[in-house]
Design a protein around this motif. Structure first.
Motif, mmCIF file in Angstrom:
data_model
loop_
_atom_site.group_PDB
_atom_site.id
_atom_site.type_symbol
_atom_site.label_atom_id
_atom_site.label_comp_id
_atom_site.label_asym_id
_atom_site.label_seq_id
_atom_site.Cartn_x
_atom_site.Cartn_y
_atom_site.Cartn_z
ATOM 1 N N PRO A 62 0.770 -1.195 -0.042
ATOM 2 C CA PRO A 62 0.014 0.004 0.039
ATOM 3 C C PRO A 62 0.973 1.224 -0.066
ATOM 4 C CG PRO A 62 -0.254 -1.170 2.211
ATOM 5 C CD PRO A 62 0.517 -2.099 1.185
ATOM 6 N N ASP A 63 2.113 1.106 0.313
ATOM 7 C CA ASP A 63 3.089 2.348 0.550
ATOM 8 C C ASP A 63 3.809 2.514 -0.855
ATOM 9 O OD1 ASP A 63 2.191 3.059 2.908
ATOM 10 O OD2 ASP A 63 3.512 1.379 3.690
ATOM 11 N N ALA A 64 3.478 1.711 -1.787
ATOM 12 C CA ALA A 64 4.035 1.849 -3.136
ATOM 13 C C ALA A 64 3.484 3.453 -3.594
ATOM 14 C CB ALA A 64 3.820 0.706 -4.105
ATOM 15 N N PRO A 65 4.580 4.022 -4.300
ATOM 16 C CA PRO A 65 4.485 5.421 -4.779
ATOM 17 C C PRO A 65 3.350 5.144 -5.952
ATOM 18 C CG PRO A 65 6.416 4.630 -5.468
ATOM 19 C CD PRO A 65 5.982 3.677 -4.692
ATOM 20 N N GLY A 66 2.720 6.541 -6.150
ATOM 21 C CA GLY A 66 1.701 6.312 -7.363
ATOM 22 C C GLY A 66 1.311 7.896 -7.330
ATOM 23 N N GLU A 67 0.748 8.217 -8.539
ATOM 24 C CA GLU A 67 0.226 9.413 -8.961
ATOM 25 C C GLU A 67 -0.863 9.892 -8.138
ATOM 26 O OE1 GLU A 67 -3.031 10.628 -12.272
ATOM 27 O OE2 GLU A 67 -2.019 8.720 -12.437
ATOM 28 N N PRO A 68 -0.729 11.186 -7.411
ATOM 29 C CA PRO A 68 -1.783 11.602 -6.510
ATOM 30 C C PRO A 68 -3.039 11.924 -7.361
ATOM 31 C CG PRO A 68 -0.188 13.371 -6.988
ATOM 32 C CD PRO A 68 0.253 12.203 -7.692
ATOM 33 N N MET A 69 -4.016 11.800 -6.362
ATOM 34 C CA MET A 69 -5.403 12.055 -6.797
ATOM 35 C C MET A 69 -5.560 13.621 -7.348
ATOM 36 S SD MET A 69 -9.033 12.019 -4.980
ATOM 37 C CE MET A 69 -9.205 10.149 -4.788
ATOM 38 N N PRO A 70 -5.983 13.740 -8.668
ATOM 39 C CA PRO A 70 -6.173 15.037 -9.225
ATOM 40 C C PRO A 70 -7.103 15.765 -8.302
ATOM 41 C CG PRO A 70 -6.688 13.546 -10.937
ATOM 42 C CD PRO A 70 -6.290 12.565 -9.717
ATOM 43 N N ALA A 71 -6.802 17.295 -8.106
ATOM 44 C CA ALA A 71 -7.771 18.171 -7.251
ATOM 45 C C ALA A 71 -9.028 18.026 -7.402
ATOM 46 C CB ALA A 71 -7.252 19.420 -7.028
ATOM 47 N N GLU A 72 -9.499 17.894 -8.990
ATOM 48 C CA GLU A 72 -10.671 18.044 -9.124
ATOM 49 C C GLU A 72 -11.709 16.976 -8.852
ATOM 50 O OE1 GLU A 72 -8.306 18.126 -11.510
ATOM 51 O OE2 GLU A 72 -8.615 16.758 -13.090
ATOM 52 N N VAL A 73 -10.971 15.445 -8.824
ATOM 53 C CA VAL A 73 -11.481 14.302 -8.396
ATOM 54 C C VAL A 73 -11.834 14.505 -7.001
ATOM 55 C CG1 VAL A 73 -11.140 11.833 -8.284
ATOM 56 C CG2 VAL A 73 -10.479 12.901 -10.368
ATOM 57 N N ALA A 74 -10.548 14.882 -6.310
ATOM 58 C CA ALA A 74 -10.675 14.979 -4.689
ATOM 59 C C ALA A 74 -11.879 15.710 -4.369
ATOM 60 C CB ALA A 74 -9.508 15.668 -4.241
ATOM 61 N N MET A 75 -12.063 16.957 -5.170
ATOM 62 C CA MET A 75 -13.134 18.027 -4.700
ATOM 63 C C MET A 75 -14.557 17.204 -4.822
ATOM 64 S SD MET A 75 -11.696 21.546 -6.261
ATOM 65 C CE MET A 75 -13.249 22.370 -6.342
ATOM 66 N N ARG A 76 -14.654 16.584 -6.154
ATOM 67 C CA ARG A 76 -15.862 15.908 -6.295
ATOM 68 C C ARG A 76 -16.426 14.794 -5.303
ATOM 69 N NH1 ARG A 76 -16.597 11.865 -11.571
ATOM 70 N NH2 ARG A 76 -18.024 10.233 -10.560
ATOM 71 N N LEU A 77 -15.142 14.117 -5.175
ATOM 72 C CA LEU A 77 -15.510 12.995 -4.025
ATOM 73 C C LEU A 77 -15.866 13.676 -2.572
ATOM 74 C CD1 LEU A 77 -12.739 10.522 -4.753
ATOM 75 C CD2 LEU A 77 -15.085 10.244 -5.631
ATOM 76 N N ASP A 78 -15.153 14.714 -2.233
ATOM 77 C CA ASP A 78 -15.531 15.502 -0.874
ATOM 78 C C ASP A 78 -17.051 15.740 -1.113
ATOM 79 O OD1 ASP A 78 -13.043 15.161 0.086
ATOM 80 O OD2 ASP A 78 -12.263 17.341 -0.696
ATOM 81 N N ASP A 79 -17.399 16.376 -2.291
ATOM 82 C CA ASP A 79 -18.887 16.716 -2.330
ATOM 83 C C ASP A 79 -19.868 15.601 -2.028
ATOM 84 O OD1 ASP A 79 -17.942 19.521 -2.678
ATOM 85 O OD2 ASP A 79 -18.345 19.398 -4.687
ATOM 86 N N ALA A 80 -19.478 14.629 -2.835
ATOM 87 C CA ALA A 80 -20.321 13.495 -2.901
ATOM 88 C C ALA A 80 -20.290 12.882 -1.553
ATOM 89 C CB ALA A 80 -19.740 12.234 -3.963
ATOM 90 N N VAL A 81 -19.333 12.704 -0.826
ATOM 91 C CA VAL A 81 -19.271 12.038 0.469
ATOM 92 C C VAL A 81 -19.792 12.853 1.562
ATOM 93 C CG1 VAL A 81 -17.773 11.322 2.445
ATOM 94 C CG2 VAL A 81 -17.485 10.700 -0.124
#
Lengths: 231, 193
Positions: A62-81
């Motif tokens: 789980p700590d393997a590096p990866g591309e961070p979540m795009p800000a627009e996706v994070a905002m959309r998820l924040d709103d939905a949750v």
């Protein structure tokens, strides 16, 4: 495939990859393995495929590096949750209010009966009163009673969810496998909303689960209004 | 209600945030999820056919997580729980999209993108595994991710994706082989055939 039809070295790489993945016919694979084990080039390919699997397993960390979540996706998820959390709390408050109201009504009736004494002409249970339609909503306790819900088995009234895709999306959004059966359905009014009761198999047979969803339920809006298990 | 506002939320554990959520803190659940966004995005991206699908599946998964949060066992790691929900949501989404009689969003087995061979030739052999995975056709990448990274059995992967077990095996075979080439463990595909 007889002996003559079995491939000979050099073995095609895609055949070796199929052999390695268990994608070949079992009988062919059984006859091919001993031949392949004798061929060092083929074994090098198989080792490389094994090494790839090993490297892939490293990504499970789980700590393997990866591309961070795009800000627009994070905002959309924040709103939905946040929207879901708040909607859930509103529903719970509404439901609690309905329960308190119903309890108060019961207390009032009991009080009247007690005050009226034994001879008080209470409601005659044999009288055919108006049947409360299921469409009156969640504060109509009968609508969501196990017997009422069980009686929906076999009836189909999906309203706006009559379209297969709409129904599948709605089920999936509610965490219900769309490939499974809908045992019964009925359009109702839930509070001030148009809604649909969906009856599906529960976690353990013969348990049933009834889900009340708003008619706007789709892939991204579960619109879950009420969920209950029966049995 | 907001219990874990501001910087105080950094110090609390996932389990405490779940408890705060249960106690009526509107922000607690979102705060909990946000901690795992990058990890879940990485998982959703590699298990989906497109970034749009990944975002949609992630939203479905998180809303599903919210619905089942009350039954979550506090002794299990929150990240593992969310991880599993996200993987399943991605696979279920692929299966649902596949079942729809629309113009295919991806090419069927055997019809790989025309540019792929060129793409392989252009890609440096020293790519890291993540980047190599991205170069695979979607169906092969998802099969390899599901079986080799997520550890699903062939049977479970086939069930989730709504395809025969043989299809999962052959997608894995092709995917692993291409990865071995991309990663420099094997020579170009044409050399042995």
């Amino acid at each position: 495939m007889n002996e003559d039809e079995l491939p000979r070295p050099p073995y095609p790489a895609d055949l070796l990859a199929d052999l390695h993945a268990g994608a070949l016919d079992e009988e062919v694979a059984e006859r091919l393995w001993p031949l392949v084990r004798e061929d060092s080039d083929a074994m090098a390919v198989l080792d490389a495929l094994g090494a790839v699997q090993e490297r892939l397993r490293g990504l499970a960390d789980p700590d393997a590096p990866g591309e961070p979540m795009p800000a627009e996706v994070a905002m959309r998820l924040d709103d939905a949750v946040l929207g879901a959390v708040r909607a859930h709390r509103r529903r719970r408050r509404m439901f609690a209010g309905a329960v308190v109201g119903a309890a108060a009504a019961v207390v009032a009736v009991v009080a009247v009966v007690v005050v009226g004494g034994v001879g008080f002409p209470g409601p005659d249970s044999s009288t055919e009163g108006p049947v409360t339609p299921i469409a009156e909503g969640p504060d109509d306790a009968a609508a969501l009673e196990p017997d009422t819900l069980r009686s929906l088995v076999g009836s189909t009234d999906l309203g706006p969810l009559s379209d297969d895709r709409a129904l599948a999306d709605c089920l999936a959004a509610n965490g219900i496998d769309p490939a499974g059966p809908v045992l019964g359905s009925r359009t109702i009014e839930y509070g001030d909303r148009d809604a649909v009761v969906l009856l599906v198999p529960g976690g353990v047979p013969p348990q049933l689960t009834a889900v009340v969803v708003g008619t706007g339920c789709d892939a991204t809006h579960p619109e879950t209004l009420y969920v209950t298990s029966i049995g | 209600m907001r219990i874990f506002g501001g910087i105080a939320k950094i110090a609390v554990s996932d389990a405490e945030l779940l408890a705060a959520h249960a106690a009526g803190d509107d922000q607690a659940f979102a705060t909990l999820l946000r901690r795992h966004y990058d990890h879940l995005w990485k998982v959703a991206r590699r298990t989906s056919y497109s970034p749009e699908d990944a975002a949609d599946a992630l939203q479905e998964a998180l809303l599903s997580a919210h619905r089942t949060a009350s039954s979550f066992r506090a002794d299990a790691a929150v990240r593992s729980w969310l991880h599993t929900i996200v993987v399943n949501a991605c696979l279920d989404r692929i299966r649902r999209n596949r079942a729809r009689p629309t113009v295919p969003l991806y090419l069927e087995d055997g019809d790989e993108p025309r540019t792929e061979r060129n793409h392989i030739a252009e890609v440096e052999t020293a790519l890291d595994v993540e980047a190599a995975l991205e170069a695979l056709p979607d169906d092969q990448r998802v099969a390899v991710v599901t079986v080799d990274i997520e550890g699903y059995s062939i049977r479970e992967a086939a069930r989730r994706l709504g395809v025969p077990e043989g299809t999962v095996k052959s997608r894995c075979a092709r995917g692993r082989y291409k990865l071995a080439v991309l990663l420099g463990d094997l020579r170009d595909p044409g050399n042995r055939t």
